[in-house]
Design an enzyme around this catalytic site. Structure first.
Site, PDB file in Angstrom:
ATOM      1  N   TYR A  79       4.991   4.603   2.331  1.00 38.93           N
ATOM      2  CA  TYR A  79       5.886   3.551   3.370  1.00 38.93           C
ATOM      3  C   TYR A  79       6.812   2.575   2.752  1.00 38.93           C
ATOM      4  O   TYR A  79       7.316   1.854   3.487  1.00 38.93           O
ATOM      5  CB  TYR A  79       4.515   2.752   3.717  1.00 38.93           C
ATOM      6  N   ARG A 108       2.078  15.195   7.004  1.00 34.11           N
ATOM      7  CA  ARG A 108       1.021  14.897   6.338  1.00 34.11           C
ATOM      8  C   ARG A 108      -0.280  15.640   6.865  1.00 34.11           C
ATOM      9  O   ARG A 108      -0.094  16.679   7.277  1.00 34.11           O
ATOM     10  CB  ARG A 108       1.096  13.438   6.546  1.00 34.11           C
ATOM     11  N   ASP A 131      -4.634   4.114  27.428  1.00 30.06           N
ATOM     12  CA  ASP A 131      -4.831   3.598  28.796  1.00 30.06           C
ATOM     13  C   ASP A 131      -4.261   2.270  29.057  1.00 30.06           C
ATOM     14  O   ASP A 131      -3.810   2.178  30.216  1.00 30.06           O
ATOM     15  CB  ASP A 131      -6.337   3.353  28.932  1.00 30.06           C
ATOM     16  N   ALA A 139      -2.998   3.717  12.291  1.00 31.06           N
ATOM     17  CA  ALA A 139      -4.110   4.650  12.438  1.00 31.06           C
ATOM     18  C   ALA A 139      -4.832   4.992  14.008  1.00 31.06           C
ATOM     19  O   ALA A 139      -5.342   5.838  14.243  1.00 31.06           O
ATOM     20  CB  ALA A 139      -5.401   4.596  11.456  1.00 31.06           C
ATOM     21  N   ARG A 159       0.724  -1.318  -0.113  1.00 28.78           N
ATOM     22  CA  ARG A 159       0.012  -0.095   0.035  1.00 28.78           C
ATOM     23  C   ARG A 159       0.941   1.189  -0.062  1.00 28.78           C
ATOM     24  O   ARG A 159       1.888   1.291   0.754  1.00 28.78           O
ATOM     25  CB  ARG A 159      -0.922   0.029   1.149  1.00 28.78           C
ATOM     26  N   ILE A 205       6.630   5.033  10.369  1.00 24.93           N
ATOM     27  CA  ILE A 205       7.425   5.054   9.244  1.00 24.93           C
ATOM     28  C   ILE A 205       7.460   6.287   8.383  1.00 24.93           C
ATOM     29  O   ILE A 205       8.912   6.750   7.977  1.00 24.93           O
ATOM     30  CB  ILE A 205       6.848   3.791   8.117  1.00 24.93           C
ATOM     31  N   SER A 206       6.383   6.873   8.332  1.00 22.59           N
ATOM     32  CA  SER A 206       5.932   8.118   7.834  1.00 22.59           C
ATOM     33  C   SER A 206       6.512   9.151   8.536  1.00 22.59           C
ATOM     34  O   SER A 206       6.276   9.130   9.742  1.00 22.59           O
ATOM     35  CB  SER A 206       4.911   8.350   6.958  1.00 22.59           C
ATOM     36  N   ARG A 247      -3.354  13.593  11.414  1.00 27.56           N
ATOM     37  CA  ARG A 247      -2.087  12.784  11.845  1.00 27.56           C
ATOM     38  C   ARG A 247      -1.037  13.453  12.768  1.00 27.56           C
ATOM     39  O   ARG A 247      -0.182  13.015  13.317  1.00 27.56           O
ATOM     40  CB  ARG A 247      -1.321  12.417  10.447  1.00 27.56           C
ATOM     41  N   ASN A 267       4.048   0.617  16.681  1.00 23.72           N
ATOM     42  CA  ASN A 267       3.379   1.654  15.528  1.00 23.72           C
ATOM     43  C   ASN A 267       2.075   1.424  15.581  1.00 23.72           C
ATOM     44  O   ASN A 267       1.423   0.264  15.084  1.00 23.72           O
ATOM     45  CB  ASN A 267       4.266   1.124  14.223  1.00 23.72           C
TER      46      ASN A 267
END
Ligand code: DQA
Length: 149
Positions: free
Chosen positions: A24, A108, A88, A78, A19, A102-103, A112, A75
């Site tokens: 990425y 962006r 929590d 989203a 993707r 990664i980005s 984000r 990571n």
């Protein structure tokens, strides 16, 4: 301090390499896992590497880490920008936690730019590609080594 480290990956990272490679890169998550395992050998860490598209599974792994690990590299993908539940769970852990992207999320979309996970993370790496995972593991190993001496 335990030398077990959980490396946790959130939604869509199973598609890494396929993707949006312009964002990425071309490496797959299997490549990242292989590199983490190789580095862990040098650093004398024991890695538990996981990915899920389901928030509850990530929370369950954080709970498992809480019982046996010396740190987490995460990571959250989203979920970074949405999940109070993951924050929590991380807040219930008292070992070092590093957040990896990664980005460069700050270059962006504005949604984000906010991370719930950063409220707990001891450090954040963004924009260094998949190399960020290895750098986070190196830092974690250093902290675990320093605690021992
Ligand atoms: C990501 C950045 C997030 O904003 C995004 O939702 C991801 C991946 C990264 O590694 O750059 O899925 O965490």
């Amino acid at each position: 301090m335990s030398r077990i480290v959980y490396v946790l990956n959130g939604p869509n990272l199973n598609l890494l390499g396929k993707r949006q490679p312009h964002i990425y890169g071309h490496e797959t998550l299997a490549d990242v896992e292989r590199d983490c395992l190789a580095l862990a050998k040098d650093l004398k860490l024991e890695i538990r590497f996981h990915q899920s598209n389901r928030e509850y599974e990530i929370i369950d792994w954080i709970h498992a880490a809480r019982e046996e690990a010396g740190g987490i590299v995460i990571n959250p993908a989203a979920f970074t920008h949405t999940s109070v539940a993951i924050l929590d769970a991380l807040n219930a852990c008292d070992f070092p936690i590093f957040e990896v992207h990664i980005s460069n999320v700050h270059r962006r979309e504005s949604f984000r730019h906010h991370s719930y996970v950063s409220l707990r993370a001891d450090g954040v790496i963004a924009g260094l590609g998949t190399q960020g995972y290895g750098l986070a593991l190196q830092r974690l190993a250093r902290l675990i080594d320093d605690k021992k001496s």
